[in-house]
Design a protein around this motif. Structure first.
Motif, PDB file in Angstrom:
ATOM      1  N   SER A  65     -12.978  -3.646  -3.416  1.00  0.00           N
ATOM      2  CA  SER A  65     -14.319  -4.134  -3.718  1.00  0.00           C
ATOM      3  C   SER A  65     -15.339  -3.211  -3.061  1.00  0.00           C
ATOM      4  CB  SER A  65     -14.498  -5.576  -3.232  1.00  0.00           C
ATOM      5  OG  SER A  65     -13.753  -6.482  -4.003  1.00  0.00           O
ATOM      6  N   ASP A  81     -16.544  -7.685  -0.344  1.00  0.00           N
ATOM      7  CA  ASP A  81     -17.218  -6.420  -0.596  1.00  0.00           C
ATOM      8  C   ASP A  81     -17.062  -5.525   0.635  1.00  0.00           C
ATOM      9  OD1 ASP A  81     -17.974  -7.357  -3.045  1.00  0.00           O
ATOM     10  OD2 ASP A  81     -20.127  -7.387  -2.630  1.00  0.00           O
ATOM     11  N   VAL A 124     -11.783 -10.280  -6.397  1.00  0.00           N
ATOM     12  CA  VAL A 124     -12.753  -9.284  -5.935  1.00  0.00           C
ATOM     13  C   VAL A 124     -14.068  -9.977  -5.580  1.00  0.00           C
ATOM     14  CG1 VAL A 124     -11.695  -7.388  -7.213  1.00  0.00           C
ATOM     15  CG2 VAL A 124     -13.447  -8.777  -8.326  1.00  0.00           C
ATOM     16  N   HIS A 125     -14.896  -9.266  -4.807  1.00  0.00           N
ATOM     17  CA  HIS A 125     -16.212  -9.791  -4.400  1.00  0.00           C
ATOM     18  C   HIS A 125     -16.071 -11.198  -3.812  1.00  0.00           C
ATOM     19  CE1 HIS A 125     -17.533  -6.343  -6.627  1.00  0.00           C
ATOM     20  NE2 HIS A 125     -17.213  -6.862  -7.794  1.00  0.00           N
ATOM     21  N   GLY A 149     -16.287  -0.323 -12.022  1.00  0.00           N
ATOM     22  CA  GLY A 149     -16.425  -1.748 -12.306  1.00  0.00           C
ATOM     23  C   GLY A 149     -17.126  -2.026 -13.616  1.00  0.00           C
ATOM     24  N   SER A 178     -13.597  -3.447  -8.266  1.00  0.00           N
ATOM     25  CA  SER A 178     -13.909  -4.598  -9.102  1.00  0.00           C
ATOM     26  C   SER A 178     -12.992  -4.628 -10.329  1.00  0.00           C
ATOM     27  CB  SER A 178     -15.400  -4.578  -9.466  1.00  0.00           C
ATOM     28  OG  SER A 178     -15.808  -5.809 -10.016  1.00  0.00           O
TER      29      SER A 178
END
Length: 244
Positions: A12, A199, A170-171, A102, A135
């Motif tokens: 990320s 992240d 992710v994130h 991403g 991502s």
């Protein structure tokens, strides 16, 4: 062609943004790690794929600008309106690192399969090309995860390439829908257990084994998320190694 073990760097994180947007991108420390994982060649070859944003020319130009003057030999593979290289397989197998940007993982997977890149990436992975990305470029190597490919309300994606036979979040810390939906999908069996990244964090796999967790900023971590008792999910924090 690289001679390292099959390696995936799922993150990320990636480029460091500048004040002028993509035109001012700089490579984050995760790229040094990717080159190290590829065996630290003197002139590493890195191919960028921006399929997840429809091969946005500004993104492609930003990648070249980010590495301008460095020892990294950058190329890109765009698929719109047609492939930019005559032999996709030969080009990807000649790389040390492939970096996937991403965007929409659902669209990325569909377009890749039209061009048989699902097969090519498995061959490249087995040959030792480091497959990496942020991502959508992290999710794609796994069985699936959570995505905003279909709209602002997150939904599962379950048809990833599956090189890593687990799920991926992710994130995990920065988008409020991500953590609860990922937990719910693992708890109900829609997704297998797997790993998530805040992240700034990344996961290093050798073969299909997680061998390292890294971050490029304070506080960022990764997590193991597994099915728990009574239809729950159990999350375990994995402290990362800080990248310089």
């Amino acid at each position: 062609m690289p001679a390292t073990a099959p390696t995936i760097l799922a993150t990320s994180t990636g480029f460091t943004p500048g004040g002028r947007g993509p035109a001012d991108w700089r490579p984050g420390p995760v790229f040094d790690l990717a080159v190290e994982l590829a065996g630290a060649p003197e002139r590493p070859r890195l191919c960028y794929l921006g399929t997840a944003t429809g091969d946005d020319p500004a993104g492609v130009a930003a990648v070249y600008g980010a590495f301008a003057g460095s020892h990294v030999e950058v190329s890109h593979l765009s698929l719109f309106p047609m492939p930019t290289v005559p032999d996709l397989r030969a080009h990807l197998l000649a790389q040390d690192v492939v970096w996937v940007g991403g965007g929409s993982v659902a669209n990325l997977l569909a377009v890749w399969r039209v061009h048989a890149l699902d097969q090519v990436f498995r061959e490249a992975w087995e040959a030792g090309v480091v497959l990496a990305g942020v991502s959508a470029g992290s999710l794609c190597w796994h069985v699936g995860g959570t995505t905003d490919s279909y709209g602002p309300d997150l939904r599962p994606v379950t048809n990833g390439l599956g090189l890593i036979p687990t799920s991926n979040g992710v994130h995990h810390d920065s988008e409020e829908q991500r953590r609860p939906l990922y937990h719910r999908l693992v708890a109900d069996g829609t997704l297998p257990g797997g790993h998530a990244t805040d992240d700034g964090a990344g996961l290093v796999y050798r073969g299909t084994d997680l061998v390292d967790v890294v971050s490029d900023r304070p506080g960022a971590a990764a997590y193991r998320v597994e099915p728990g008792p009574g239809g729950t999910a159990v999350e375990t924090r994995l402290e990362p190694r800080r990248l310089a």
